[in-house]
Design a protein around this motif. Structure first.
Motif, PDB file in Angstrom:
ATOM      1  N   ASP A  41      90.838  -5.751  68.724  1.00 21.26           N
ATOM      2  CA  ASP A  41      90.038  -5.858  67.508  1.00 21.26           C
ATOM      3  C   ASP A  41      90.903  -6.537  66.429  1.00 21.26           C
ATOM      4  O   ASP A  41      91.993  -6.060  66.127  1.00 21.26           O
ATOM      5  N   PRO A  42      90.439  -7.636  65.846  1.00 16.24           N
ATOM      6  CA  PRO A  42      91.282  -8.354  64.870  1.00 16.24           C
ATOM      7  C   PRO A  42      91.611  -7.544  63.625  1.00 16.24           C
ATOM      8  O   PRO A  42      92.556  -7.891  62.896  1.00 16.24           O
ATOM      9  N   ASP A  43      90.872  -6.478  63.375  1.00 12.43           N
ATOM     10  CA  ASP A  43      91.125  -5.659  62.188  1.00 12.43           C
ATOM     11  C   ASP A  43      92.055  -4.481  62.460  1.00 12.43           C
ATOM     12  O   ASP A  43      92.303  -3.668  61.562  1.00 12.43           O
ATOM     13  N   MET A  44      92.585  -4.403  63.677  1.00 15.09           N
ATOM     14  CA  MET A  44      93.499  -3.303  63.985  1.00 15.09           C
ATOM     15  C   MET A  44      94.773  -3.422  63.154  1.00 15.09           C
ATOM     16  O   MET A  44      95.332  -4.515  62.996  1.00 15.09           O
ATOM     17  N   PRO A  45      95.267  -2.298  62.592  1.00 21.02           N
ATOM     18  CA  PRO A  45      96.502  -2.332  61.794  1.00 21.02           C
ATOM     19  C   PRO A  45      97.724  -2.566  62.678  1.00 21.02           C
ATOM     20  O   PRO A  45      97.749  -2.149  63.835  1.00 21.02           O
ATOM     21  N   ILE A  52     103.729  -3.852  66.882  1.00 17.49           N
ATOM     22  CA  ILE A  52     102.653  -3.507  67.799  1.00 17.49           C
ATOM     23  C   ILE A  52     101.510  -2.918  66.984  1.00 17.49           C
ATOM     24  O   ILE A  52     101.653  -2.657  65.792  1.00 17.49           O
ATOM     25  N   VAL A  53     100.368  -2.719  67.641  1.00 17.36           N
ATOM     26  CA  VAL A  53      99.263  -2.038  66.968  1.00 17.36           C
ATOM     27  C   VAL A  53      99.732  -0.669  66.509  1.00 17.36           C
ATOM     28  O   VAL A  53     100.401   0.061  67.260  1.00 17.36           O
ATOM     29  N   ASP A  54      99.405  -0.305  65.294  1.00 23.59           N
ATOM     30  CA  ASP A  54      99.807   1.004  64.758  1.00 23.59           C
ATOM     31  C   ASP A  54      98.737   2.025  65.112  1.00 23.59           C
ATOM     32  O   ASP A  54      97.778   2.237  64.385  1.00 23.59           O
ATOM     33  N   TRP A  55      98.922   2.674  66.253  1.00 23.00           N
ATOM     34  CA  TRP A  55      97.943   3.637  66.747  1.00 23.00           C
ATOM     35  C   TRP A  55      97.921   4.923  65.924  1.00 23.00           C
ATOM     36  O   TRP A  55      97.056   5.775  66.129  1.00 23.00           O
ATOM     37  N   ASP A  56      98.851   5.067  64.997  1.00 22.51           N
ATOM     38  CA  ASP A  56      98.910   6.259  64.161  1.00 22.51           C
ATOM     39  C   ASP A  56      98.335   6.024  62.772  1.00 22.51           C
ATOM     40  O   ASP A  56      98.382   6.902  61.922  1.00 22.51           O
ATOM     41  N   ALA A  60      92.911   2.502  62.928  1.00 25.72           N
ATOM     42  CA  ALA A  60      92.813   2.182  64.356  1.00 25.72           C
ATOM     43  C   ALA A  60      91.731   3.006  65.046  1.00 25.72           C
ATOM     44  O   ALA A  60      91.471   2.812  66.235  1.00 25.72           O
ATOM     45  N   TRP A  61      91.100   3.867  64.303  1.00 29.44           N
ATOM     46  CA  TRP A  61      90.172   4.863  64.861  1.00 29.44           C
ATOM     47  C   TRP A  61      88.801   4.701  64.232  1.00 29.44           C
ATOM     48  O   TRP A  61      88.685   4.419  63.037  1.00 29.44           O
ATOM     49  N   ASP A  62      87.743   4.878  65.026  1.00 28.89           N
ATOM     50  CA  ASP A  62      86.368   4.690  64.556  1.00 28.89           C
ATOM     51  C   ASP A  62      85.795   6.021  64.066  1.00 28.89           C
ATOM     52  O   ASP A  62      85.104   6.728  64.797  1.00 28.89           O
ATOM     53  N   ALA A  63      86.080   6.349  62.815  1.00 28.75           N
ATOM     54  CA  ALA A  63      85.646   7.632  62.252  1.00 28.75           C
ATOM     55  C   ALA A  63      84.130   7.747  62.208  1.00 28.75           C
ATOM     56  O   ALA A  63      83.568   8.812  62.490  1.00 28.75           O
ATOM     57  N   GLY A  64      83.443   6.660  61.863  1.00 28.51           N
ATOM     58  CA  GLY A  64      81.985   6.714  61.774  1.00 28.51           C
ATOM     59  C   GLY A  64      81.339   7.056  63.096  1.00 28.51           C
ATOM     60  O   GLY A  64      80.418   7.884  63.155  1.00 28.51           O
ATOM     61  N   ARG A  65      81.825   6.443  64.170  1.00 28.23           N
ATOM     62  CA  ARG A  65      81.261   6.736  65.496  1.00 28.23           C
ATOM     63  C   ARG A  65      81.562   8.178  65.900  1.00 28.23           C
ATOM     64  O   ARG A  65      80.721   8.841  66.505  1.00 28.23           O
ATOM     65  N   ALA A  66      82.752   8.650  65.565  1.00 28.48           N
ATOM     66  CA  ALA A  66      83.116  10.028  65.894  1.00 28.48           C
ATOM     67  C   ALA A  66      82.185  11.014  65.182  1.00 28.48           C
ATOM     68  O   ALA A  66      81.684  11.972  65.797  1.00 28.48           O
ATOM     69  N   VAL A  67      81.934  10.801  63.890  1.00 28.26           N
ATOM     70  CA  VAL A  67      81.064  11.703  63.137  1.00 28.26           C
ATOM     71  C   VAL A  67      79.642  11.668  63.689  1.00 28.26           C
ATOM     72  O   VAL A  67      78.990  12.714  63.853  1.00 28.26           O
ATOM     73  N   ASP A  68      79.140  10.479  63.988  1.00 29.44           N
ATOM     74  CA  ASP A  68      77.775  10.366  64.545  1.00 29.44           C
ATOM     75  C   ASP A  68      77.661  11.128  65.859  1.00 29.44           C
ATOM     76  O   ASP A  68      76.658  11.812  66.114  1.00 29.44           O
ATOM     77  N   THR A  69      78.692  11.022  66.699  1.00 28.45           N
ATOM     78  CA  THR A  69      78.670  11.708  67.994  1.00 28.45           C
ATOM     79  C   THR A  69      78.739  13.221  67.822  1.00 28.45           C
ATOM     80  O   THR A  69      78.005  13.975  68.480  1.00 28.45           O
ATOM     81  N   LEU A  70      79.611  13.692  66.920  1.00 23.01           N
ATOM     82  CA  LEU A  70      79.720  15.124  66.677  1.00 23.01           C
ATOM     83  C   LEU A  70      78.416  15.679  66.107  1.00 23.01           C
ATOM     84  O   LEU A  70      77.991  16.791  66.468  1.00 23.01           O
ATOM     85  N   THR A  71      77.780  14.934  65.238  1.00 22.22           N
ATOM     86  CA  THR A  71      76.509  15.377  64.665  1.00 22.22           C
ATOM     87  C   THR A  71      75.448  15.487  65.750  1.00 22.22           C
ATOM     88  O   THR A  71      74.677  16.464  65.799  1.00 22.22           O
TER      89      THR A  71
END
Length: 203
Positions: A41-45, A52-56, A60-71
């Motif tokens: 993803d070109p917007d990865m930090p 390297i990609v900063d996985w921390d 780097a994480w899709d918070a919106g998708r996570a919230v939608d799934t949890l809901t």
């Protein structure tokens, strides 16, 4: 639709033992690491020191998708979740996740505290906890795990581990500021047991 289930968000530094404590609880467990964005993803930090990609980095994480799934899980009891391959830096598919009859389930991961506010606003939050342990213990546990799983080349894992060791206190402080309450391993076990025994899932 009113939630039928509620979620306990379990945050903490990488290697702190979140996954093990979650599994020990006997509650359904959703690993939030599956909601990482693809590595190309070109917007990865990018990490300024490791190149390297900063996985921390939360970006780097899709918070919106996570919230939608949890809901969706809290309202219907089931949802499809992505399957993320860390070694290849991308989701390789999806799989069903079901809460079953449990009043609560656990969503654990480094970025769990990032969505405390949204989960509370949706009325699905049972509790939010950040697990804290001695940073040097987390460093050794994390390095042993990552080497055993061959997540990245050994030198990359060592360099990343040292960077995380230096940043760990700031990480825990940020998670507390986002609304996760600090707890050690024994306190986490008690909190998860209490949530599982409460019909509504609320403490």
């Amino acid at each position: 639709m009113e939630p039928v289930h509620r979620v306990v968000l379990l945050a903490g530094p990488s290697g702190s033992g979140k996954s093990r404590l979650a599994r020990e609880s006997g509650l359904p467990v959703l690993n939030l690491d599956h909601f990482y964005r693809d590595g190309d993803d070109p917007d990865m930090p990018r990490h300024p020191e490791l190149s390297i990609v900063d996985w921390d980095d939360p970006r780097a994480w899709d918070a919106g998708r996570a919230v939608d799934t949890l809901t969706e899980l809290c309202r219907t009891g089931s949802a499809r979740i992505p399957v993320y391959d860390i070694a290849h830096d991308r989701a390789t598919g999806s799989e069903p996740f079901t809460v079953g009859a449990a009043p609560v389930f656990i969503a654990e991961g480094l970025f769990a505290a990032e969505i405390v506010r949204d989960c509370r606003a949706h009325g699905i939050l049972a509790d939010a906890i950040v697990l804290h342990r001695k940073p040097w213990k987390n460093f050794l546990r994390r390095l042993a795990r990552d080497l055993a799983e061959r997540r990245k080349p050994p030198l990359t894992l060592l360099r990343r581990g040292l960077a995380l060791l230096r940043a760990e206190r700031a990480v825990v402080r940020r998670q507390r500021e986002l609304g996760a309450r600090p707890a050690d391993a024994a306190e986490v076990r008690r909190a998860l047991r209490a949530a599982a025994e409460t019909p509504s899932g609320m403490p």
